[in-house]
Design a protein around this motif. Structure first.
Motif, PDB file in Angstrom:
ATOM      1  N   ASN A 159       1.777   6.524  -6.775  1.00  0.00           N
ATOM      2  CA  ASN A 159       0.480   7.327  -7.474  1.00  0.00           C
ATOM      3  C   ASN A 159       0.698   8.724  -7.246  1.00  0.00           C
ATOM      4  N   SER A 160       1.411   9.006  -6.013  1.00  0.00           N
ATOM      5  CA  SER A 160       1.642  10.480  -5.980  1.00  0.00           C
ATOM      6  C   SER A 160       2.694  11.100  -6.812  1.00  0.00           C
ATOM      7  N   ARG A 161       3.871   9.928  -7.085  1.00  0.00           N
ATOM      8  CA  ARG A 161       4.801  10.598  -8.271  1.00  0.00           C
ATOM      9  C   ARG A 161       4.215  10.622  -9.507  1.00  0.00           C
ATOM     10  N   HIS A 162       3.316   9.611 -10.006  1.00  0.00           N
ATOM     11  CA  HIS A 162       2.417   9.918 -11.059  1.00  0.00           C
ATOM     12  C   HIS A 162       1.652  11.212 -11.191  1.00  0.00           C
ATOM     13  N   LEU A 163       0.957  11.459  -9.991  1.00  0.00           N
ATOM     14  CA  LEU A 163       0.122  12.783 -10.230  1.00  0.00           C
ATOM     15  C   LEU A 163       0.946  13.934 -10.375  1.00  0.00           C
ATOM     16  N   ARG A 164       2.307  13.925  -9.610  1.00  0.00           N
ATOM     17  CA  ARG A 164       3.232  14.904  -9.774  1.00  0.00           C
ATOM     18  C   ARG A 164       3.618  15.196 -11.192  1.00  0.00           C
ATOM     19  N   LEU A 165       3.923  14.105 -11.678  1.00  0.00           N
ATOM     20  CA  LEU A 165       4.436  13.936 -13.136  1.00  0.00           C
ATOM     21  C   LEU A 165       3.449  14.455 -14.146  1.00  0.00           C
ATOM     22  N   ALA A 166       2.238  13.996 -14.101  1.00  0.00           N
ATOM     23  CA  ALA A 166       1.028  14.580 -14.665  1.00  0.00           C
ATOM     24  C   ALA A 166       0.812  15.973 -14.787  1.00  0.00           C
ATOM     25  N   GLN A 219       0.875  -1.116  -0.117  1.00  0.00           N
ATOM     26  CA  GLN A 219       0.015   0.060   0.007  1.00  0.00           C
ATOM     27  C   GLN A 219       0.964   1.066   0.191  1.00  0.00           C
ATOM     28  N   LYS A 220       2.098   1.360   0.766  1.00  0.00           N
ATOM     29  CA  LYS A 220       2.917   2.320   0.871  1.00  0.00           C
ATOM     30  C   LYS A 220       3.584   2.657  -0.441  1.00  0.00           C
ATOM     31  N   ALA A 221       3.972   1.383  -1.332  1.00  0.00           N
ATOM     32  CA  ALA A 221       4.758   1.570  -2.659  1.00  0.00           C
ATOM     33  C   ALA A 221       3.624   2.124  -3.585  1.00  0.00           C
ATOM     34  N   TYR A 222       2.352   1.409  -3.430  1.00  0.00           N
ATOM     35  CA  TYR A 222       1.275   2.045  -4.257  1.00  0.00           C
ATOM     36  C   TYR A 222       1.094   3.684  -4.156  1.00  0.00           C
TER      37      TYR A 222
END
Length: 169
Positions: free
Chosen positions: A37-44, A30-33
């Motif tokens: 997910n937060s990295r993906h949102l920042r990248l987007a 869950q922590k890795a997810y």
């Protein structure tokens, strides 16, 4: 009936025990997810900001390119104003100089006239306004009514031309 519910409760407890053992692994997943997910949102968000910045920069470049061109054309306007004040003897010479200056400015920006007289009619570069009999071969451009122009090998205005029909018998 009571036995069936007690069996179900026992099975649930037995299932809960392995889940508790897997709980640290589940928490890590869950922590890795959450991290991914937060990295993906920042990248987007970064990409969206980049796209908007590039659109603004392109708009600014276009505006400044047009401004540069307009400033050069103002020299032509100034020369027209001087020609209006000149006497009739210098007027014709002044108009020739203005035309030469204007052609130079256009050429500097990659805008060149389309040559068309005594060449075969080309519908991609020419627009026929008349089709008249003449001594020239049929389909040959014999007169240019309005000059056409190309910018970087792209036709920006077609030449309006008179095309030969050939000799009529």
């Amino acid at each position: 009936m009571k036995e069936n519910t007690s069996e179900l409760n026992e099975k649930q407890q037995n299932l809960a025990e392995p889940a508790d053992a897997a709980s640290p692994a589940l928490e890590e997943l869950q922590k890795a997810y959450d991290d991914l997910n937060s990295r993906h949102l920042r990248l987007a968000a970064d990409f969206d900001n980049y796209r908007k910045r590039m659109a603004r920069e392109l708009d600014a470049r276009t505006t400044f390119a047009i401004e540069e061109f307009a400033v050069e054309l103002l020299d032509v306007v100034d020369n027209f104003e001087r020609a209006e004040k000149a006497d009739s003897a210098g007027l014709k010479e002044g108009m020739k100089q203005i035309r030469k200056l204007f052609a130079t400015i256009l050429e500097r920006h990659g805008i060149i006239p389309i040559e068309c007289r005594n060449l075969p009619f080309d519908p991609e570069r020419h627009e026929a306004v008349a089709y008249v009999p003449s001594e020239a071969e049929e389909g040959t451009v014999i007169d240019e009514v309005i000059r056409g122009y190309c910018m970087q090998d792209k036709v920006i205005r077609c030449s309006k031309v008179v095309v030969s029909r050939g000799l009529e018998e």
